[in-house]
Design an enzyme around this catalytic site. Structure first.
Site, PDB file in Angstrom:
ATOM      1  CG  HIS A 186      -2.161   4.075   5.492  1.00 20.89           C
ATOM      2  ND1 HIS A 186      -2.024   3.915   4.130  1.00 20.89           N
ATOM      3  CD2 HIS A 186      -2.313   2.825   5.996  1.00 20.89           C
ATOM      4  CE1 HIS A 186      -2.075   2.627   3.825  1.00 20.89           C
ATOM      5  NE2 HIS A 186      -2.256   1.942   4.944  1.00 20.89           N
TER       6      HIS A 186
ATOM      7  CE  LYS B 282      -5.775   3.823   2.217  1.00 21.84           C
ATOM      8  NZ  LYS B 282      -4.830   4.930   2.508  1.00 21.84           N
TER       9      LYS B 282
ATOM     10  CG  HIS C 119      -6.535   0.508   1.154  1.00 23.29           C
ATOM     11  ND1 HIS C 119      -5.560   1.050   0.353  1.00 23.29           N
ATOM     12  CD2 HIS C 119      -5.881  -0.031   2.235  1.00 23.29           C
ATOM     13  CE1 HIS C 119      -4.378   0.849   0.907  1.00 23.29           C
ATOM     14  NE2 HIS C 119      -4.549   0.216   2.044  1.00 23.29           N
TER      15      HIS C 119
ATOM     16  CG  PHE D 287      -0.144  -6.125   4.170  1.00 24.38           C
ATOM     17  CD1 PHE D 287      -0.731  -5.332   5.135  1.00 24.38           C
ATOM     18  CD2 PHE D 287      -0.910  -7.134   3.598  1.00 24.38           C
ATOM     19  CE1 PHE D 287      -2.041  -5.520   5.538  1.00 24.38           C
ATOM     20  CE2 PHE D 287      -2.223  -7.343   3.983  1.00 24.38           C
ATOM     21  CZ  PHE D 287      -2.794  -6.538   4.955  1.00 24.38           C
TER      22      PHE D 287
ATOM     23  CD  GLU E 168      -2.194   7.489   9.473  1.00 22.76           C
ATOM     24  OE1 GLU E 168      -1.736   8.296   8.641  1.00 22.76           O
ATOM     25  OE2 GLU E 168      -3.071   6.642   9.187  1.00 22.76           O
TER      26      GLU E 168
ATOM     27  CB  CYS F 182      -0.936  -0.009   1.203  1.00 22.27           C
ATOM     28  SG  CYS F 182      -1.860  -1.553   1.371  1.00 22.27           S
TER      29      CYS F 182
END
Length: 413
Positions: free
Chosen positions: A305, A337, A342, A401, A316, A165
């Site tokens: 994010h 998002k 996403h 990831f 975050e 991502c």
């Protein structure tokens, strides 16, 4: 002194529209692009919703014969690049100095649609009749920058970053570094993804990572909200044209913003979950601020994010507190998002564009569906309605990831 790098073009393909203007208008309205999945039969899948790109006809930009041999992720990436190139008005410049223009476009997963389709044909028809000579070029991640370079004649640095991502953000950051080093004067950079497929949805369902709010798709992506139940998969592309400042000025380019900082780090913690403290994100944001030689108190907006997962949103938030201290409560932070879903490898490019547009238009995107804030998510997330505000510096975060992180810092110019 490092060469200065500016944004001169942006091309977006998102669930909210084709082109940055259409997507940005929807963002400012607080419009969701999430709906029922139409790409395949979801009867047996827990998740039946996603952010699909709708009303997309690649043949407006790509010859029909060529388009049919391109996986959707490549179609999105090529079209995003075409839009960015036209937005920057750099096509003729590429013809004049092809070796000074490069392409960095990555993807998190590559040609999943073609893998599924070809595997089915292989099982049904066997290797002689079931395999296409286009199969390998359809699935490899670096085929997108390959197609873009062939179409435009760009002969500069050409490669794909693959960092889940964080892909799109890493591509833009590395394009910045490439120009700063003098290896190119302009770069076409970002990410593309097309994983709204049985394998894509099924795989993330198996991880219990996706929202199953199938009865209310537009309310399913809800970062920072106590009722969030996972992220919503989406598809598309976010591509930038970035140039060395004087190179752009000499050709009379419109300049959106300057890329002044880039940070990247690893969590070194877990393959899918961030540490509770968000320490990888802390290092990443601090590196971007140091790279831009910017005091944290000068930042006005963060495009987070913000995936709508419990662990990620809390980590975050804690990271923002750690980096910005008391200024964290003065910051405006939002997760687009909540509207796009996403886009995985394309998310960094798309969200960086929204951060730049916030600077250009003095409008901060909202986080929609924020109805009952999680007590552990205690910052100003611009809930539900876009906000008019002048800011000079904006940060865009992308975390992937494997524990890979990227932050991009943009300045008004």
């Amino acid at each position: 002194m490092a060469r200065r790098v500016v944004v001169t073009g942006m091309g977006l393909v998102t669930p909210l529209g084709i082109g940055w203007a259409e997507s940005w208008a929807a963002i400012c309205r607080g419009q969701s692009g999430i709906g029922p999945i139409t790409h395949f039969d979801t009867t047996d899948f827990p998740t039946k919703i996603a952010g699909e790109v709708r009303n997309f006809d690649p043949t407006h930009w790509i010859e029909p014969r060529e388009a049919k041999h391109l996986d959707p992720f490549v179609q999105y990436g090529v079209v995003g690049a075409e839009l960015a190139i036209d937005d920057a008005g750099i096509r003729e410049v590429i013809r004049q100095v092809p070796d000074r223009v490069g392409v960095f476009i990555g993807s998190g997963l590559g040609g999943v649609t073609s893998i599924e389709r070809t595997h089915k044909a292989l099982l049904e028809k066997g290797p002689r009749r079931g395999m296409s000579p286009y199969f390998v070029p359809q699935i490899i991640v670096n085929i997108t920058p390959g197609h873009v370079s062939i179409r435009t004649g760009a002969q500069g640095p050409n490669l794909s970053h693959v960092s889940a991502c964080s892909t799109g953000a890493h591509a833009i950051g590395e394009a910045m570094r490439t120009i700063q080093r003098g290896d190119a004067d302009a770069m076409i950079a970002g990410g593309c993804e097309a994983t709204v497929t049985p394998l894509g949805i099924g795989g993330f369902n198996a991880m219990r990572a996706l929202s199953t709010r199938n009865d209310a798709p537009t309310r399913a992506s809800r970062p920072w909200d106590s009722d969030r139940d996972g992220f919503v998969m989406a598809e598309g592309a976010g591509i930038f044209v970035v140039e060395e400042l004087e190179f752009a000025r000499r050709r009379g380019a419109r300049i959106y913003a300057e890329v002044i900082g880039y940070g990247l780090s690893a969590d070194a913690h877990h393959i899918t979950s961030p540490p509770d403290t968000g320490q990888g994100a802390v290092r990443c944001m601090k590196l971007a601020l140091a790279d831009g030689q910017v005091d944290p108190t000068r930042i006005g907006y963060i495009n987070a994010h913000g995936t709508s997962t419990r662990q990620g949103d809390i980590a975050e938030t804690r990271a923002v507190h750690a980096v910005f201290g008391t200024h964290a409560r003065e910051l405006a932070i939002s997760s687009t998002k909540s509207m796009t879903g996403h886009l995985l490898g394309a998310a960094g490019g798309v969200e960086a564009a929204f951060a730049v547009l916030a600077l250009v238009h003095d409008v901060l995107p909202p986080t929609i569906n924020l109805e009952r804030p999680d007590p552990e998510c205690d910052l100003d997330y611009v809930p539900n309605t876009a906000r008019e505000r002048h800011v000079d510096l904006a940060l865009s975060n992308s975390f992937g990831f494997g524990g890979t992180n990227a932050s991009l810092l943009f300045a008004r110019i």
